[in-house]
Scaffold this motif. Sequence first.
Motif, mmCIF file in Angstrom:
data_model
loop_
_atom_site.group_PDB
_atom_site.id
_atom_site.type_symbol
_atom_site.label_atom_id
_atom_site.label_comp_id
_atom_site.label_asym_id
_atom_site.label_seq_id
_atom_site.Cartn_x
_atom_site.Cartn_y
_atom_site.Cartn_z
ATOM 1 N N LEU A 33 0.824 -1.209 0.000
ATOM 2 C CA LEU A 33 0.000 0.000 0.000
ATOM 3 C C LEU A 33 0.857 1.257 0.000
ATOM 4 O O LEU A 33 0.426 2.296 -0.514
ATOM 5 C CB LEU A 33 -0.932 -0.005 1.216
ATOM 6 N N THR A 34 2.062 1.178 0.568
ATOM 7 C CA THR A 34 2.922 2.361 0.597
ATOM 8 C C THR A 34 3.429 2.724 -0.789
ATOM 9 O O THR A 34 3.835 3.863 -1.023
ATOM 10 C CB THR A 34 4.121 2.148 1.543
ATOM 11 N N LYS A 35 3.404 1.752 -1.709
ATOM 12 C CA LYS A 35 3.796 2.003 -3.096
ATOM 13 C C LYS A 35 2.580 2.112 -4.019
ATOM 14 O O LYS A 35 2.727 2.142 -5.242
ATOM 15 C CB LYS A 35 4.719 0.890 -3.587
ATOM 16 N N GLU A 36 1.380 2.143 -3.412
ATOM 17 C CA GLU A 36 0.113 2.274 -4.132
ATOM 18 C C GLU A 36 -0.093 1.165 -5.156
ATOM 19 O O GLU A 36 -0.683 1.374 -6.227
ATOM 20 C CB GLU A 36 0.006 3.652 -4.794
ATOM 21 N N GLU A 37 0.367 -0.033 -4.817
ATOM 22 C CA GLU A 37 0.176 -1.167 -5.719
ATOM 23 C C GLU A 37 -1.286 -1.559 -5.849
ATOM 24 O O GLU A 37 -1.660 -2.240 -6.811
ATOM 25 C CB GLU A 37 1.016 -2.351 -5.241
ATOM 26 N N GLN A 38 -2.112 -1.103 -4.898
ATOM 27 C CA GLN A 38 -3.548 -1.406 -4.980
ATOM 28 C C GLN A 38 -4.238 -0.655 -6.112
ATOM 29 O O GLN A 38 -5.390 -0.953 -6.447
ATOM 30 C CB GLN A 38 -4.234 -1.074 -3.641
ATOM 31 N N LEU A 39 -3.521 0.291 -6.720
ATOM 32 C CA LEU A 39 -4.086 1.072 -7.826
ATOM 33 C C LEU A 39 -3.685 0.513 -9.194
ATOM 34 O O LEU A 39 -4.116 1.045 -10.218
ATOM 35 C CB LEU A 39 -3.635 2.529 -7.718
ATOM 36 N N LYS A 40 -2.900 -0.546 -9.195
ATOM 37 C CA LYS A 40 -2.489 -1.128 -10.470
ATOM 38 C C LYS A 40 -3.675 -1.770 -11.183
ATOM 39 O O LYS A 40 -4.552 -2.359 -10.536
ATOM 40 C CB LYS A 40 -1.393 -2.173 -10.238
ATOM 41 N N PRO A 41 -3.725 -1.671 -12.504
ATOM 42 C CA PRO A 41 -4.878 -2.206 -13.248
ATOM 43 C C PRO A 41 -5.144 -3.686 -12.976
ATOM 44 O O PRO A 41 -6.302 -4.098 -12.900
ATOM 45 C CB PRO A 41 -4.483 -1.971 -14.714
ATOM 46 N N GLU A 42 -4.080 -4.487 -12.802
ATOM 47 C CA GLU A 42 -4.287 -5.918 -12.590
ATOM 48 C C GLU A 42 -4.975 -6.191 -11.256
ATOM 49 O O GLU A 42 -5.745 -7.148 -11.126
ATOM 50 C CB GLU A 42 -2.969 -6.683 -12.684
ATOM 51 N N PHE A 43 -4.723 -5.341 -10.246
ATOM 52 C CA PHE A 43 -5.417 -5.531 -8.974
ATOM 53 C C PHE A 43 -6.835 -4.984 -9.041
ATOM 54 O O PHE A 43 -7.767 -5.562 -8.459
ATOM 55 C CB PHE A 43 -4.660 -4.866 -7.818
ATOM 56 N N LEU A 44 -7.030 -3.895 -9.756
ATOM 57 C CA LEU A 44 -8.365 -3.317 -9.862
ATOM 58 C C LEU A 44 -9.339 -4.251 -10.585
ATOM 59 O O LEU A 44 -10.554 -4.141 -10.404
ATOM 60 C CB LEU A 44 -8.300 -1.974 -10.581
ATOM 61 N N LYS A 45 -8.822 -5.169 -11.379
ATOM 62 C CA LYS A 45 -9.700 -6.166 -12.005
ATOM 63 C C LYS A 45 -10.275 -7.114 -10.953
ATOM 64 O O LYS A 45 -11.360 -7.680 -11.148
ATOM 65 C CB LYS A 45 -8.925 -6.961 -13.059
ATOM 66 N N ASN A 47 -10.412 -6.191 -7.445
ATOM 67 C CA ASN A 47 -11.182 -5.337 -6.542
ATOM 68 C C ASN A 47 -11.225 -3.919 -7.081
ATOM 69 O O ASN A 47 -10.255 -3.163 -6.938
ATOM 70 C CB ASN A 47 -10.586 -5.335 -5.132
ATOM 71 N N PRO A 48 -12.332 -3.520 -7.683
ATOM 72 C CA PRO A 48 -12.433 -2.165 -8.235
ATOM 73 C C PRO A 48 -12.402 -1.082 -7.158
ATOM 74 O O PRO A 48 -12.243 0.095 -7.482
ATOM 75 C CB PRO A 48 -13.782 -2.185 -8.968
ATOM 76 N N ASN A 49 -12.539 -1.481 -5.887
ATOM 77 C CA ASN A 49 -12.485 -0.516 -4.782
ATOM 78 C C ASN A 49 -11.062 -0.310 -4.273
ATOM 79 O O ASN A 49 -10.856 0.366 -3.267
ATOM 80 C CB ASN A 49 -13.391 -0.983 -3.631
ATOM 81 N N ASN A 50 -10.081 -0.878 -4.930
ATOM 82 C CA ASN A 50 -8.648 -0.722 -4.627
ATOM 83 C C ASN A 50 -8.297 -0.858 -3.144
ATOM 84 O O ASN A 50 -7.512 -0.087 -2.609
ATOM 85 C CB ASN A 50 -8.062 0.578 -5.217
#
Length: 210
Positions: A33-45, A47-50
């Motif tokens: 989360l400190t590198k904002e990896e939850q915003l990567k497109p592969e993760f948003l597929k 969980n769209p709520n990141n």
Amino acid sequence: MIDLYTWTTPNGRKISIFLEEAGLPYKVIPVNLTKEEQLKPEFLKINPNNKIPAIVDHDVEGGPLSIFESGAILIHLAEKTGKFLPKDVRNRSQVMQWLMYQMSHVGPIIGQAGHFVNQAPEKVPYAIQRFINESFRIVGVLNVGLDGKDFLAGDYSIADMATYPWVQAAWGPFQGMMPEKVAELGNVQRWLDAMAARPAVARGMAVPQV
């Protein structure tokens, strides 16, 4: 096999505790989360709520199933394994009530208290005091609920797994802020000790290793 997308937060550790308790095989995929990896497109597929946690269950009829929201994940895993969620209506209701209490009160309010105390760019005394006071009130409700019981719903369940990481994270700060109030929460202290003594809980709380 379960793919577990998680990080070193209470919400993520709810799921790793369950997986360890149930003995399900799983692969940890850290989402920093400190590198904002939850915003990567592969993760948003997934969980769209990141937000973490999220899982992909590869052992589902029709192909892999992705699930986000920790409460939904816990219910899915409990129903999948037949563990930690009773089938009879009364006991199941008790577990679901305490699980929803965690989802709607324990996590959000303690999380807000932590944000305003530790992360907010400016100190807002009203917000800090409001969320600290409400956090103590909420944990006081847990103390009442645990009276005469080993665990929140009587038997050990997903409600305990969901609640423990949040209360455990807050307990040290609580003791520093208001030790006299913490001393009144004997049932919660007993429950925290019982949870910490479970080997699977200890293993789950160490996930992910970073």
